[in-house]
Write a protein that holds these residues in place. Structure first.
Motif, PDB file in Angstrom:
ATOM      1  N   PRO A  26     -20.908  17.326   4.721  1.00 30.40           N
ATOM      2  CA  PRO A  26     -21.454  16.294   5.621  1.00 30.40           C
ATOM      3  C   PRO A  26     -22.976  16.242   5.617  1.00 30.40           C
ATOM      4  CG  PRO A  26     -19.654  17.451   6.695  1.00 30.40           C
ATOM      5  CD  PRO A  26     -19.915  18.171   5.410  1.00 30.40           C
ATOM      6  N   GLU A  27     -23.641  17.402   5.538  1.00 26.38           N
ATOM      7  CA  GLU A  27     -25.114  17.389   5.549  1.00 26.38           C
ATOM      8  C   GLU A  27     -25.673  16.750   4.284  1.00 26.38           C
ATOM      9  OE1 GLU A  27     -23.778  21.702   4.640  1.00 26.38           O
ATOM     10  OE2 GLU A  27     -23.202  20.025   5.935  1.00 26.38           O
ATOM     11  N   GLN A  28     -24.903  16.807   3.175  1.00 23.13           N
ATOM     12  CA  GLN A  28     -25.326  16.099   1.966  1.00 23.13           C
ATOM     13  C   GLN A  28     -25.087  14.607   2.113  1.00 23.13           C
ATOM     14  OE1 GLN A  28     -22.869  18.757  -0.664  1.00 23.13           O
ATOM     15  NE2 GLN A  28     -24.622  18.573  -2.035  1.00 23.13           N
ATOM     16  N   ALA A  29     -23.924  14.246   2.683  1.00 22.53           N
ATOM     17  CA  ALA A  29     -23.560  12.835   2.819  1.00 22.53           C
ATOM     18  C   ALA A  29     -24.537  12.079   3.714  1.00 22.53           C
ATOM     19  CB  ALA A  29     -22.139  12.710   3.370  1.00 22.53           C
ATOM     20  N   THR A  30     -25.118  12.759   4.690  1.00 23.24           N
ATOM     21  CA  THR A  30     -26.080  12.111   5.592  1.00 23.24           C
ATOM     22  C   THR A  30     -27.517  12.243   5.102  1.00 23.24           C
ATOM     23  OG1 THR A  30     -26.115  14.150   6.911  1.00 23.24           O
ATOM     24  CG2 THR A  30     -24.631  12.389   7.641  1.00 23.24           C
ATOM     25  N   GLY A  31     -27.707  12.913   3.948  1.00 24.85           N
ATOM     26  CA  GLY A  31     -29.046  13.049   3.391  1.00 24.85           C
ATOM     27  C   GLY A  31     -29.949  14.007   4.145  1.00 24.85           C
ATOM     28  N   GLU A  42     -31.296  10.674  -2.946  1.00 26.78           N
ATOM     29  CA  GLU A  42     -31.376  11.481  -1.731  1.00 26.78           C
ATOM     30  C   GLU A  42     -30.043  12.128  -1.397  1.00 26.78           C
ATOM     31  OE1 GLU A  42     -33.127   9.697   1.615  1.00 26.78           O
ATOM     32  OE2 GLU A  42     -35.006   9.219   0.639  1.00 26.78           O
ATOM     33  N   LYS A  43     -28.931  11.414  -1.677  1.00 28.76           N
ATOM     34  CA  LYS A  43     -27.608  11.986  -1.424  1.00 28.76           C
ATOM     35  C   LYS A  43     -27.148  12.658  -2.707  1.00 28.76           C
ATOM     36  CE  LYS A  43     -26.128   8.705   2.155  1.00 28.76           C
ATOM     37  NZ  LYS A  43     -27.362   7.981   2.282  1.00 28.76           N
ATOM     38  N   LEU A  44     -27.613  13.881  -2.935  1.00 24.53           N
ATOM     39  CA  LEU A  44     -27.314  14.594  -4.158  1.00 24.53           C
ATOM     40  C   LEU A  44     -25.949  15.248  -4.054  1.00 24.53           C
ATOM     41  CD1 LEU A  44     -30.780  16.271  -4.647  1.00 24.53           C
ATOM     42  CD2 LEU A  44     -29.883  14.366  -5.956  1.00 24.53           C
ATOM     43  N   GLY A  45     -25.098  15.045  -5.073  1.00 19.11           N
ATOM     44  CA  GLY A  45     -23.784  15.652  -5.071  1.00 19.11           C
ATOM     45  C   GLY A  45     -22.718  14.661  -5.491  1.00 19.11           C
ATOM     46  N   THR A  46     -21.448  15.067  -5.308  1.00 15.03           N
ATOM     47  CA  THR A  46     -20.308  14.231  -5.669  1.00 15.03           C
ATOM     48  C   THR A  46     -19.580  13.840  -4.389  1.00 15.03           C
ATOM     49  OG1 THR A  46     -20.111  15.393  -7.777  1.00 15.03           O
ATOM     50  CG2 THR A  46     -18.200  14.132  -7.036  1.00 15.03           C
ATOM     51  N   PRO A  47     -19.390  12.541  -4.117  1.00 16.95           N
ATOM     52  CA  PRO A  47     -18.853  12.087  -2.823  1.00 16.95           C
ATOM     53  C   PRO A  47     -17.582  12.800  -2.371  1.00 16.95           C
ATOM     54  CG  PRO A  47     -19.599  10.217  -4.110  1.00 16.95           C
ATOM     55  CD  PRO A  47     -19.731  11.418  -5.009  1.00 16.95           C
ATOM     56  N   ALA A  48     -16.598  12.942  -3.268  1.00 18.07           N
ATOM     57  CA  ALA A  48     -15.307  13.496  -2.863  1.00 18.07           C
ATOM     58  C   ALA A  48     -15.386  14.970  -2.476  1.00 18.07           C
ATOM     59  CB  ALA A  48     -14.281  13.303  -3.986  1.00 18.07           C
ATOM     60  N   ILE A  54     -28.695  27.650  -4.792  1.00 21.31           N
ATOM     61  CA  ILE A  54     -27.482  26.929  -4.378  1.00 21.31           C
ATOM     62  C   ILE A  54     -27.199  25.836  -5.405  1.00 21.31           C
ATOM     63  CG2 ILE A  54     -27.614  27.426  -1.924  1.00 21.31           C
ATOM     64  CD1 ILE A  54     -28.984  24.785  -1.484  1.00 21.31           C
ATOM     65  N   HIS A  55     -25.916  25.613  -5.666  1.00 21.46           N
ATOM     66  CA  HIS A  55     -25.503  24.706  -6.748  1.00 21.46           C
ATOM     67  C   HIS A  55     -25.573  23.244  -6.331  1.00 21.46           C
ATOM     68  CE1 HIS A  55     -22.896  22.721  -9.708  1.00 21.46           C
ATOM     69  NE2 HIS A  55     -23.035  23.793 -10.480  1.00 21.46           N
ATOM     70  N   ARG A  56     -24.976  22.919  -5.203  1.00 21.00           N
ATOM     71  CA  ARG A  56     -24.997  21.586  -4.569  1.00 21.00           C
ATOM     72  C   ARG A  56     -24.126  20.536  -5.240  1.00 21.00           C
ATOM     73  NH1 ARG A  56     -30.947  19.667  -3.090  1.00 21.00           N
ATOM     74  NH2 ARG A  56     -31.217  19.784  -5.349  1.00 21.00           N
ATOM     75  N   ASP A  57     -23.439  20.873  -6.329  1.00 17.84           N
ATOM     76  CA  ASP A  57     -22.549  19.892  -6.957  1.00 17.84           C
ATOM     77  C   ASP A  57     -21.295  20.579  -7.489  1.00 17.84           C
ATOM     78  OD1 ASP A  57     -21.712  17.378  -7.767  1.00 17.84           O
ATOM     79  OD2 ASP A  57     -22.721  17.500  -9.712  1.00 17.84           O
ATOM     80  N   LEU A  58     -20.715  21.442  -6.666  1.00 14.49           N
ATOM     81  CA  LEU A  58     -19.518  22.162  -7.078  1.00 14.49           C
ATOM     82  C   LEU A  58     -18.297  21.256  -6.987  1.00 14.49           C
ATOM     83  CD1 LEU A  58     -20.211  25.542  -5.279  1.00 14.49           C
ATOM     84  CD2 LEU A  58     -20.123  25.183  -7.756  1.00 14.49           C
TER      85      LEU A  58
END
Length: 669
Positions: A326-331, A316-322, A257-261
């Motif tokens: 939600p599961e990434q934003a909550t860690g 811990e919050k890996l990715g780009t905010p915009a 999984i990429h996680r930062d698309l």
């Protein structure tokens, strides 16, 4: 110790750059010419290319000589000046690096100035810095052995002291290399030098622009000229999006999984390529070597370095905010799976439709809070005319609940591709409709969600006087009688909700200022937010009806007109008074409402029988008939019947006369 002439030349150029006398590009181009020619000085090249004037060059040379003459250690003075200037322009460092292999004039200067230059064992020449991110930076480079342009991504020297950062960088190269797919850039080689702290890998260089750049360009043109929510360029972007989804579906088949698309991590090549970049946050599911996700990337700048909501966050919050799920934003790392990438892909689809990500705010904290708790605004509310089906696909993928999203990237790709295919089929239908448009005598039009007449036929000019060019600048409201505007708003909402509108009469403005009555039928075009309109001129019929209505009003008896279904379509004032019913309570109701209750069960059969054999029946036919008022009072009446043939079909006009006074007189005489 005295500096040599090359060092003096370089210092003069750097001073000119620091004083904004020329751009970095102008200095770089001039430097390349100077470094490959022995006859001309750098200042001479700058003058020959009209970058600097003779006076400016003379002033620079004077300043450099004065600085050297006034220093006890002239070489140290040059080195200090180079350090203070060269560090401010990474691109200039790149060109000077080119001299490391050849021993050109920039080589010794940069080494003495303390620049961090990759010492490449392979025959690779760095040509220029292409992009920079949180951990690494990408250079455009040239492979001297295979004689091809390549991309070289290196771990920043400020990051390379951390073992975790080096492991993450290697993992990125390893995962990228594992994905053998046209949508993933192929990795050529990986190099790690612990002693020098140099870590990099090379890959194919893709010439093109980011998906986000293409999206912004599309919307800038769309805002300026388009009246419809579906254009050829939107279809092209959606096709590229399908390719992107298929690439991610392939990665998912490899349990990655990429996680930062995001749009900035996708390159649309100049020759049709759709390439997913930056697999630095990628994770391989089920592999313990790739499960250590809670480590923090060590950065000298810290978390405050992320100022742009489209930049990648580390930790811990890996990715780009915009674009973050939600599961990434909550860690909640344990909940991140294939559907996390589906959310990110849907965020890109949202950007394609609206030119912005699903959520935006003034700070990262604000955006993360919106991602976790808020529902994205429907794309159609941001850009009118977005097809409802596309909007539903997009919002489904942005669901907070992972189980409510498309369950795979392939499913998302198939849904969008199905819409594109159905759109192509509709396009063929539209071409056939175009031929029909030109032949029809009725008013035909395509209306977009904003009320613009996006397509009309020649009948508009024949019936109303408006040419095609006139109508391009008009909305449907411009041609309707002002008193009908409120009804139009309600009707448009009904049609856009998917409910067809039939036999609605509107007064339409002619070009000469007069009005004509038009009977409209309207329906939503499948798969779009456009409305198909068919209008027929009923002005003569309305004038006939008006004349007929005036005759009804002038009649001394009560008059009621019914259709073949027995429904009341017209009444006059005298009938309202006779039966004590207001007109609005009678229109549209069965004629049985005026018949005494004990006769109503069989009355509909009498009506049907008369319509089968219509014939004029005058007053005084000797029938004992009765009517019933609204109060329930029954009274004697006399009725004449007259069949009336109209465009709407056969109608029957009934004249009703009250016999109460006549019967009373007969009883008293």
């Amino acid at each position: 110790m005295r500096p040599d002439e090359n060092e003096t030349e370089i210092l003069s150029g750097l001073i000119a750059l620091s004083k904004n006398l020329l751009s970095a590009e102008e200095l770089l181009d001039s430097y390349l010419i100077w470094s490959r020619q022995n006859k001309l000085s750098l200042m001479q090249v700058l003058m020959d290319r009209n970058v600097l004037s003779t006076e400016q060059c003379a002033t620079l040379e004077t300043q450099v000589r004065s600085s050297i003459a006034n220093s006890t250690d002239a070489t140290e003075s040059v080195d200090t000046s180079i350090q203070n200037t060269a560090h401010s322009d990474t691109v200039f460092e790149t060109v000077l690096t080119d001299d490391l292999e050849t021993g050109g004039p920039g080589s010794r200067v940069l080494k003495r100035a303390g620049q961090e230059i990759p010492v490449l064992r392979e025959k690779i020449t760095l040509k220029g810095l292409y992009s920079t991110g949180g951990m690494g930076q990408v250079w455009i480079a040239y492979d001297e052995i295979l004689q091809r342009e390549i991309a070289l991504k290196e771990l920043k020297s400020s990051m390379s002291d951390s073992t975790r950062n080096r492991e993450r960088f290697f993992r990125e190269a390893q995962l990228t290399g594992e994905l053998d797919h046209p949508g993933v850039v192929p990795v050529y080689q990986y190099s790690a030098d612990e002693e020098s702290g140099q870590f990099y890998y090379t890959m194919r260089f893709i010439k093109g622009r980011t998906f986000t750049q293409h999206i912004h360009e599309y919307h800038s043109q769309y805002d300026a000229s388009s009246k419809t929510g579906v254009t050829a360029e939107l279809i092209r972007l959606l096709s590229k999006f399908v390719s992107l989804c298929q690439t991610i579906a392939y990665a998912h088949s490899r349990q990655i999984i990429h996680r930062d698309l995001k749009g900035d991590n996708v390159i649309l090549g100049d020759f049709g390529e759709v390439i997913v970049l930056d697999w630095g946050l990628a994770k391989k599911l089920g592999d313990p070597l790739f499960d250590a996700d809670r480590e923090t990337v060590i950065s000298p700048a810290g978390e405050e370095a992320v100022e742009n909501l489209s930049e990648t966050m580390q930790g811990e919050k890996l990715g780009t905010p915009a674009y973050m799920a939600p599961e990434q934003a909550t860690g909640r790392i344990d909940q991140i799976d294939f559907r996390t990438d589906v959310y990110c892909l849907s965020a890109i689809l949202y950007e394609i439709l609206t030119d912005q990500p699903p959520f935006s705010g003034r700070s990262i904290v604000e955006v993360l809070d919106l991602v976790i708790h808020s529902t994205p605004k429907p794309p159609g509310k941001r850009v009118p005319g977005i097809p409802a089906e596309l909007e539903q696909i997009c919002l489904k993928g942005l669901s907070k609940n992972r189980d409510q999203r498309q369950q795979s990237a392939r499913e998302l790709a198939n849904q969008v591709q199905t819409w594109i295919s159905e759109r192509a089929e509709r396009k063929r239908t539209e071409e056939e409709r175009e031929r029909f448009f030109n032949l029809s005598l009725d008013l035909l039009a395509i209306l977009d969600a904003r009320g613009n007449l996006s397509q009309t036929n020649p009948a508009w000019e024949v019936i109303l006087g408006w040419s095609t060019s006139d109508l391009k600048a008009m909305t449907v409201r411009d041609i309707l009688f002002q008193e009908d505007h409120r009804q139009l708003t309600d009707d448009l909402e009904q049609i856009l909700s998917g409910e067809a509108l039939t036999a609605v009469e509107y007064r339409c403005l002619c070009k000469d200022g007069t009005y004509r009555w038009v009977l409209w039928n309207a329906s939503l075009i499948a798969g779009e937010s456009s409305i198909y309109l068919v209008g027929r001129d009923i002005t003569e019929r309305k004038q006939t009806e008006q004349t007929f209505h005036e005759l009804l009003e002038s009649a001394p008896d009560g008059m009621v007109v019914v259709n073949s279904s027995g429904q009341i379509v017209l009444v006059n004032t005298q009938l309202e008074r006779l039966f004590k019913f207001p007109r609005e309570e009678l229109l549209g109701r069965s004629i049985d409402v005026l018949v005494p209750e004990q006769f109503r069960s069989g009355h509909s059969r009498h009506v049907a029988r008369f319509f089968q054999s219509p014939d004029f029946r005058p007053m005084g036919s000797g029938l004992n008939l009765e009517g019933q008022r609204k109060s329930g009072e029954v009274f004697p009446v006399e009725i004449s019947l007259s069949p009336v043939r109209t465009e709407q079909g056969l109608l029957v006009s009934a004249a009703v006369r009250d016999l109460s006074h006549r019967n009373h007189e007969n009883r008293t005489s």
